[in-house]
Design a protein around this motif. Structure first.
Motif, mmCIF file in Angstrom:
data_model
loop_
_atom_site.group_PDB
_atom_site.id
_atom_site.type_symbol
_atom_site.label_atom_id
_atom_site.label_comp_id
_atom_site.label_asym_id
_atom_site.label_seq_id
_atom_site.Cartn_x
_atom_site.Cartn_y
_atom_site.Cartn_z
ATOM 1 N N ILE A 49 18.741 18.353 52.487
ATOM 2 C CA ILE A 49 18.305 19.266 51.426
ATOM 3 C C ILE A 49 18.968 18.801 50.133
ATOM 4 C CG2 ILE A 49 20.117 21.042 51.376
ATOM 5 C CD1 ILE A 49 16.319 21.696 51.651
ATOM 6 N N ALA A 50 18.337 19.076 48.985
ATOM 7 C CA ALA A 50 18.937 18.677 47.717
ATOM 8 C C ALA A 50 20.006 19.673 47.278
ATOM 9 C CB ALA A 50 17.858 18.541 46.644
ATOM 10 N N CYS A 51 19.711 20.969 47.368
ATOM 11 C CA CYS A 51 20.684 21.986 46.986
ATOM 12 C C CYS A 51 20.251 23.340 47.533
ATOM 13 C CB CYS A 51 20.863 22.060 45.468
ATOM 14 S SG CYS A 51 19.324 22.366 44.572
ATOM 15 N N VAL A 52 21.217 24.251 47.609
ATOM 16 C CA VAL A 52 20.956 25.613 48.074
ATOM 17 C C VAL A 52 21.557 26.583 47.067
ATOM 18 C CG1 VAL A 52 21.211 27.282 49.947
ATOM 19 C CG2 VAL A 52 21.061 24.831 50.482
ATOM 20 N N ALA A 53 20.763 27.540 46.609
ATOM 21 C CA ALA A 53 21.239 28.547 45.659
ATOM 22 C C ALA A 53 21.887 29.707 46.407
ATOM 23 C CB ALA A 53 20.084 29.060 44.809
ATOM 24 N N LEU A 54 23.070 30.089 45.981
ATOM 25 C CA LEU A 54 23.746 31.278 46.491
ATOM 26 C C LEU A 54 23.774 32.291 45.352
ATOM 27 C CD1 LEU A 54 25.397 32.524 48.894
ATOM 28 C CD2 LEU A 54 27.448 31.753 47.661
ATOM 29 N N GLU A 55 22.931 33.317 45.437
ATOM 30 C CA GLU A 55 22.828 34.298 44.362
ATOM 31 C C GLU A 55 23.934 35.332 44.514
ATOM 32 O OE1 GLU A 55 18.779 35.716 44.321
ATOM 33 O OE2 GLU A 55 18.114 33.907 43.257
ATOM 34 N N VAL A 56 24.897 35.282 43.606
ATOM 35 C CA VAL A 56 26.079 36.143 43.715
ATOM 36 C C VAL A 56 25.905 37.443 42.941
ATOM 37 C CG1 VAL A 56 27.521 34.106 44.018
ATOM 38 C CG2 VAL A 56 27.295 35.103 41.737
ATOM 39 N N THR A 57 24.862 37.548 42.151
ATOM 40 C CA THR A 57 24.540 38.773 41.421
ATOM 41 C C THR A 57 23.089 38.676 40.975
ATOM 42 O OG1 THR A 57 25.128 40.216 39.552
ATOM 43 C CG2 THR A 57 25.271 37.847 39.170
ATOM 44 N N GLN A 58 22.464 39.828 40.740
ATOM 45 C CA GLN A 58 21.131 39.870 40.139
ATOM 46 C C GLN A 58 21.217 40.281 38.670
ATOM 47 O OE1 GLN A 58 18.058 39.125 41.941
ATOM 48 N NE2 GLN A 58 19.670 38.275 43.245
ATOM 49 N N ARG A 59 22.423 40.565 38.196
ATOM 50 C CA ARG A 59 22.599 41.009 36.814
ATOM 51 C C ARG A 59 22.567 39.817 35.855
ATOM 52 N NH1 ARG A 59 27.970 43.035 36.325
ATOM 53 N NH2 ARG A 59 28.494 41.888 38.230
ATOM 54 N N CYS A 60 22.099 40.054 34.639
ATOM 55 C CA CYS A 60 22.094 39.006 33.626
ATOM 56 C C CYS A 60 22.344 39.630 32.259
ATOM 57 C CB CYS A 60 20.763 38.245 33.628
ATOM 58 S SG CYS A 60 20.792 36.757 32.606
ATOM 59 N N ASN A 61 22.968 38.847 31.369
ATOM 60 C CA ASN A 61 23.256 39.331 30.018
ATOM 61 C C ASN A 61 22.249 38.795 28.993
ATOM 62 O OD1 ASN A 61 24.213 36.755 30.416
ATOM 63 N ND2 ASN A 61 26.284 37.145 29.655
ATOM 64 N N LEU A 62 21.121 38.289 29.479
ATOM 65 C CA LEU A 62 20.011 37.915 28.615
ATOM 66 C C LEU A 62 18.730 38.551 29.160
ATOM 67 C CD1 LEU A 62 20.678 34.099 27.922
ATOM 68 C CD2 LEU A 62 20.860 35.982 26.286
ATOM 69 N N ASP A 63 17.694 38.556 28.348
ATOM 70 C CA ASP A 63 16.379 39.047 28.771
ATOM 71 C C ASP A 63 15.362 37.989 28.394
ATOM 72 O OD1 ASP A 63 14.228 40.502 29.603
ATOM 73 O OD2 ASP A 63 14.387 42.070 28.078
ATOM 74 N N CYS A 64 15.260 36.958 29.219
ATOM 75 C CA CYS A 64 14.434 35.796 28.899
ATOM 76 C C CYS A 64 12.952 36.135 28.989
ATOM 77 C CB CYS A 64 14.748 34.639 29.844
ATOM 78 S SG CYS A 64 16.485 34.111 29.783
ATOM 79 N N THR A 65 12.167 35.514 28.120
ATOM 80 C CA THR A 65 10.726 35.734 28.156
ATOM 81 C C THR A 65 10.095 35.114 29.396
ATOM 82 O OG1 THR A 65 10.402 33.777 26.761
ATOM 83 C CG2 THR A 65 10.535 35.914 25.660
ATOM 84 N N LEU A 66 10.788 34.163 30.018
ATOM 85 C CA LEU A 66 10.428 33.637 31.330
ATOM 86 C C LEU A 66 11.624 33.845 32.235
ATOM 87 C CD1 LEU A 66 8.584 30.339 30.360
ATOM 88 C CD2 LEU A 66 7.604 32.206 31.702
ATOM 89 N N CYS A 67 11.469 34.653 33.287
ATOM 90 C CA CYS A 67 12.587 34.975 34.173
ATOM 91 C C CYS A 67 12.072 35.148 35.587
ATOM 92 C CB CYS A 67 13.288 36.256 33.710
ATOM 93 S SG CYS A 67 14.688 36.722 34.764
#
Length: 457
Positions: free
Chosen positions: A49-67
């Motif tokens: 595998i190339a990489c595996v994402a470990l999502e440690v939070t769903q919170r973000c301090n931005l509000d991207c127009t693509l998310c």
């Protein structure tokens, strides 16, 4: 090529099962099944595998127009460390030592730095690599220094116009932010990466941005990620002007040279295009310009590979190549020397550096393609094991509500993102409806609709 609906969970088994000791077999067979396992393919041949994402939070301090996050993301709780440690153990059992684990979210810097330090130490203990994926806002030098001391290997800064940072009206103006982030990370022993989302609002800036990336010797890896209609962002369908070909042409224009994106493959060609570049003093030369030689080296390294169950031991395999195939090794060395010499006057103005350049083509949530999902090299760790990133994004709320089982010395506990803490009871609450959430908990499309309704009332 078969399309599949985002609600289907059987596209790629959530937990890929490898047979015997060959961890590469599943990815290799997926690529073979869709005709993508050619002589230039590295995935499934040199790594599982190339990489595996470990999502440690769903919170973000931005509000991207693509998310890619969902409407419910800001309403969820962060996974306890015990849950994240269990997911790390699952990643290790699937792919072995050497896999790159991306600490991501949301933005992972919104968690306590002590939590991220603990995760970096555990990733290092398991013999895996760690990468912090961040927008950089909270990634101060002091913050990054602590993580580097705890074992962090890479830091990837995501900066682009979709983030709507105040005071910046173009990707070129955002280079001020990028330079500041490079300064924050430089000298800490971290590999520095940059990610950019490509959309209609910055496509014309792409050549100039690529030129900037080329001319920063501290940057080891550059990723251009094409707009995808998934998640909560207000921008949706990708315009026809954005294609793999148009993005590759723009990037090559910025680097000032052909980059030979087809010479070496990293997974499905519909998902990823890869180039390897030598840079010095404002010039760049493609390392992969001799495609036949690239294929011969790939074939020879495969023969020399003694770690076929996990990740290629590059140094050992190259040493064996020199001893067993000295003629090929000499031709490869001569080609590299020629690439360096072709940098010309750039050699007088700066040191020679190598830079990896990727074009990533993520899929829309309602147009997943089965063959691409089955040969995915970019996975997300879930409670049921690794899952293709595009499938995960299309089913995000389903997986946020899914329980994690954590076995420990005190017994079995359960958790899902609707809960702050672990529970002894497997019956866990479902996610609340975002329609009932206060506006401060909303981002993207739902926030825009709520504000629009409020403005009309």
């Amino acid at each position: 090529m078969k399309d599949i609906a985002p609600g289907h969970s059987n596209v790629v088994p959530a937990g890929r099962v490898f047979r015997g000791s060959d961890r590469r077999a599943t990815l290799r067979e997926g690529l073979q099944g869709c005709g993508e396992y050619g002589h230039s393919q590295t995935a499934g041949r040199f790594y599982p595998i190339a990489c595996v994402a470990l999502e440690v939070t769903q919170r973000c301090n931005l509000d991207c127009t693509l998310c890619y996050l969902s409407d419910r993301a800001e309403m969820t709780y962060d996974p306890p460390l015990s849950v994240l440690f269990a997911r790390l153990a699952t990643i290790h059992s699937h792919y072995g030592p050497g896999v790159s684990v991306q600490l991501t979210g949301g933005d992972p810097t919104l968690r306590k730095v002590e939590d991220l330090e603990a995760l970096c130490r555990e990733i290092r203990r398991l013999g895996m690599r760690s990468c912090l994926m961040t927008n950089g806002i909270r990634a101060s030098r002091a913050f990054l220094s602590r993580l580097a001391a705890a074992g962090l290997d890479d830091v990837a800064f995501h900066v682009d116009m979709t983030q709507e940072r105040k005071g910046f009206d173009s990707e070129i103006e955002l280079n001020t932010v990028r330079r500041n982030y490079i300064v924050a990370a430089h000298g800490l022993g971290l590999r520095i990466l940059f990610n950019t989302t490509v959309f209609d609002g910055n496509l014309s800036d792409l050549p100039a941005l690529a030129r900037f990336m080329r001319d920063q010797p501290e940057i080891a890896f550059v990723s251009f990620q094409m707009q995808a209609d998934t998640g909560r962002g207000v921008l949706r369908e990708r315009p026809d002007s954005i294609t793999q070909s148009s993005v590759m042409r723009a990037v090559e224009q910025g680097y000032g040279t052909p980059l030979h994106f087809d010479a070496a493959a990293v997974g499905h060609s519909g998902c990823n295009r890869y180039a390897s570049v030598l840079t010095a003093g404002g010039r760049a030369i493609s390392v992969l310009s001799h495609q036949r030689l690239v294929q011969q080296v790939i074939a020879a390294l495969e023969q020399m590979d003694r770690s076929a169950d996990a990740y290629l031991d590059t140094r050992d395999s190259v040493r064996r190549l020199v001893l067993r195939r000295p003629g090929l090794a000499l031709r490869a060395a001569a080609h590299l020397a020629g690439c360096v010499l072709r940098l010309g006057m750039g050699l007088l103005r700066g040191r020679v550096r190598r830079q990896a350049v990727f074009i990533h083509n993520f899929m829309a949530a309602d147009a997943l393609e089965e063959d691409r999902c089955a040969s995915c090299v970019f996975m997300v760790a879930t409670g049921n094991g690794p899952l293709s990133m595009c499938v995960h994004n299309a089913q995000r709320d389903l997986h946020l509500a899914m329980p994690d089982k954590v076995d420990g010395p005190m017994g079995t506990y359960w958790w899902n993102s609707a809960m702050r803490d672990l529970s002894r009871h497997p019956e866990l609450p479902g996610l609340d409806s975002p329609e009932q959430a206060p506006i401060k908990k909303l981002k993207g499309q739902l926030r825009a609709r709520r504000q629009n309704r409020k403005g009309k009332s």
